[in-house]
Scaffold this active site. Sequence first.
Site, PDB file in Angstrom:
ATOM      1  N   LYS A  14       0.429  -1.884 -10.911  1.00 60.13           N
ATOM      2  CA  LYS A  14      -1.027  -2.067 -11.045  1.00 60.13           C
ATOM      3  C   LYS A  14      -1.684  -0.857 -11.725  1.00 60.13           C
ATOM      4  O   LYS A  14      -2.484  -1.028 -12.632  1.00 60.13           O
ATOM      5  CB  LYS A  14      -1.690  -2.277  -9.676  1.00 60.13           C
ATOM      6  CG  LYS A  14      -1.219  -3.518  -8.942  1.00 60.13           C
ATOM      7  CD  LYS A  14      -2.069  -3.801  -7.713  1.00 60.13           C
ATOM      8  CE  LYS A  14      -1.967  -2.760  -6.621  1.00 60.13           C
ATOM      9  NZ  LYS A  14      -0.649  -2.658  -5.952  1.00 60.13           N
ATOM     10  N   ARG A  90      -7.641  -6.652  -0.846  1.00 59.17           N
ATOM     11  CA  ARG A  90      -6.311  -6.713  -0.254  1.00 59.17           C
ATOM     12  C   ARG A  90      -6.268  -7.683   0.918  1.00 59.17           C
ATOM     13  O   ARG A  90      -5.215  -7.869   1.513  1.00 59.17           O
ATOM     14  CB  ARG A  90      -5.908  -5.325   0.242  1.00 59.17           C
ATOM     15  CG  ARG A  90      -5.004  -4.569  -0.738  1.00 59.17           C
ATOM     16  CD  ARG A  90      -4.691  -3.237  -0.099  1.00 59.17           C
ATOM     17  NE  ARG A  90      -3.482  -2.619  -0.581  1.00 59.17           N
ATOM     18  CZ  ARG A  90      -3.450  -1.704  -1.553  1.00 59.17           C
ATOM     19  NH1 ARG A  90      -4.533  -1.376  -2.196  1.00 59.17           N
ATOM     20  NH2 ARG A  90      -2.300  -1.141  -1.884  1.00 59.17           N
ATOM     21  N   ARG A 129       9.200   6.719  -7.397  1.00 57.78           N
ATOM     22  CA  ARG A 129       7.869   7.289  -7.542  1.00 57.78           C
ATOM     23  C   ARG A 129       7.631   8.377  -6.492  1.00 57.78           C
ATOM     24  O   ARG A 129       7.047   9.413  -6.769  1.00 57.78           O
ATOM     25  CB  ARG A 129       6.800   6.194  -7.407  1.00 57.78           C
ATOM     26  CG  ARG A 129       5.389   6.715  -7.651  1.00 57.78           C
ATOM     27  CD  ARG A 129       4.367   5.613  -7.664  1.00 57.78           C
ATOM     28  NE  ARG A 129       4.033   5.149  -6.328  1.00 57.78           N
ATOM     29  CZ  ARG A 129       3.226   4.121  -6.070  1.00 57.78           C
ATOM     30  NH1 ARG A 129       2.690   3.442  -7.068  1.00 57.78           N
ATOM     31  NH2 ARG A 129       2.965   3.760  -4.846  1.00 57.78           N
ATOM     32  N   ARG A 135       3.440  11.370  -2.748  1.00 54.19           N
ATOM     33  CA  ARG A 135       2.565  10.559  -1.895  1.00 54.19           C
ATOM     34  C   ARG A 135       3.159  10.406  -0.510  1.00 54.19           C
ATOM     35  O   ARG A 135       4.351  10.147  -0.364  1.00 54.19           O
ATOM     36  CB  ARG A 135       2.362   9.164  -2.534  1.00 54.19           C
ATOM     37  CG  ARG A 135       1.254   9.140  -3.539  1.00 54.19           C
ATOM     38  CD  ARG A 135       1.119   7.788  -4.196  1.00 54.19           C
ATOM     39  NE  ARG A 135       0.890   6.683  -3.280  1.00 54.19           N
ATOM     40  CZ  ARG A 135       0.393   5.513  -3.647  1.00 54.19           C
ATOM     41  NH1 ARG A 135       0.041   5.321  -4.922  1.00 54.19           N
ATOM     42  NH2 ARG A 135       0.241   4.556  -2.776  1.00 54.19           N
ATOM     43  N   ARG A 146       4.533  -1.112   4.285  1.00 58.20           N
ATOM     44  CA  ARG A 146       3.509  -1.537   3.318  1.00 58.20           C
ATOM     45  C   ARG A 146       3.846  -2.902   2.743  1.00 58.20           C
ATOM     46  O   ARG A 146       2.959  -3.726   2.507  1.00 58.20           O
ATOM     47  CB  ARG A 146       3.385  -0.512   2.194  1.00 58.20           C
ATOM     48  CG  ARG A 146       2.696   0.756   2.652  1.00 58.20           C
ATOM     49  CD  ARG A 146       2.981   1.916   1.741  1.00 58.20           C
ATOM     50  NE  ARG A 146       2.415   1.747   0.416  1.00 58.20           N
ATOM     51  CZ  ARG A 146       2.878   2.355  -0.668  1.00 58.20           C
ATOM     52  NH1 ARG A 146       3.925   3.163  -0.586  1.00 58.20           N
ATOM     53  NH2 ARG A 146       2.304   2.166  -1.827  1.00 58.20           N
TER      54      ARG A 146
HETATM   55  P1  AMP Z   1      -2.648   1.981  -3.410  1.00 57.64           P
HETATM   56  O1  AMP Z   1      -2.833   3.258  -4.163  1.00 57.64           O
HETATM   57  O2  AMP Z   1      -3.478   0.854  -3.984  1.00 57.64           O
HETATM   58  O3  AMP Z   1      -1.197   1.613  -3.259  1.00 57.64           O
HETATM   59  O4  AMP Z   1      -3.218   2.210  -1.938  1.00 57.64           O
HETATM   60  C1  AMP Z   1      -2.628   3.154  -1.059  1.00 57.64           C
HETATM   61  C2  AMP Z   1      -3.064   2.885   0.369  1.00 57.64           C
HETATM   62  O5  AMP Z   1      -4.487   3.006   0.473  1.00 57.64           O
HETATM   63  C3  AMP Z   1      -2.762   1.495   0.903  1.00 57.64           C
HETATM   64  O6  AMP Z   1      -1.432   1.383   1.389  1.00 57.64           O
HETATM   65  C4  AMP Z   1      -3.805   1.359   2.010  1.00 57.64           C
HETATM   66  O7  AMP Z   1      -3.436   2.117   3.155  1.00 57.64           O
HETATM   67  C5  AMP Z   1      -5.009   2.052   1.402  1.00 57.64           C
HETATM   68  N1  AMP Z   1      -5.839   1.078   0.649  1.00 57.64           N
HETATM   69  C6  AMP Z   1      -6.061   1.052  -0.699  1.00 57.64           C
HETATM   70  N2  AMP Z   1      -6.858   0.030  -1.040  1.00 57.64           N
HETATM   71  C7  AMP Z   1      -7.154  -0.624   0.119  1.00 57.64           C
HETATM   72  C8  AMP Z   1      -7.908  -1.790   0.431  1.00 57.64           C
HETATM   73  N3  AMP Z   1      -8.522  -2.505  -0.523  1.00 57.64           N
HETATM   74  N4  AMP Z   1      -7.980  -2.169   1.734  1.00 57.64           N
HETATM   75  C9  AMP Z   1      -7.374  -1.452   2.714  1.00 57.64           C
HETATM   76  N5  AMP Z   1      -6.630  -0.373   2.484  1.00 57.64           N
HETATM   77  C10 AMP Z   1      -6.505   0.054   1.200  1.00 57.64           C
END
Ligand code: AMP
Length: 193
Positions: A14, A90, A129, A135, A146
């Site tokens: 993404k 999400r 990654r 991270r 996740r």
């Molecule tokens: P990402 O960078 O999109 O993979 O997001 C990393 C983490 O941030 C996710 O595993 C969630 O813990 C949190 N997160 C990001 N976007 C959301 C969302 N829209 N709703 C809830 N948690 C989120």
Amino acid sequence: MFNIVIFGAPGSGKGTQSENLISHYGLFHISTGEVLRDNIARGTELGKIADTYISDGKLIPDDLMISILADILDNTPEAKNGVIFDGFPRTINQAGALKEMLAERGARVDAVVGLEVDEDELIDRLIKRGKESGRSDDNLETIKKRLKVYHSQTQPLRDYYMKEGTYLPIKGVGTVEGIFESIKAAIKEKCGK
Ligand code: AMP
């Protein structure tokens, strides 16, 4: 406003494809994950709350996440031409809230780019990654959590947007350029741009 949601499991590409979409369509990028990581790095109150969820592989509660997004939309003039929503929505609740927020602005989600990648490939990519990104959530235990959360809470959005007629399934394996060509072709066919 021209709004695209980029959708897919953790590790589906993404973030990478968002970069391509930003430069091609001139849209404003909102990555909720990046917003949260930035808050964690700055040690804000939100960052402290977010950290407990993120490092445990869980989603931030809907109410909090929706208010963060509303705040960004309200306070970012650059978002008025359109947005690439990366990592939001999400959950079905978040999708409903996004629909309302955009409707208030006379807009909607025009296309949902769904990057589809096999689970084994996702795990490989996330572990790789993790070695570079540092991270806190890119370790095997959290990755598995996740992916579980993705299947139970996020994947139902695929059907939701299918029914809305906006979901564009894209095979998310191959070269970055090749995948982006497929994305552009699908958006062109759906939205004429
Ligand atoms: P990402 O960078 O999109 O993979 O997001 C990393 C983490 O941030 C996710 O595993 C969630 O813990 C949190 N997160 C990001 N976007 C959301 C969302 N829209 N709703 C809830 N948690 C989120």
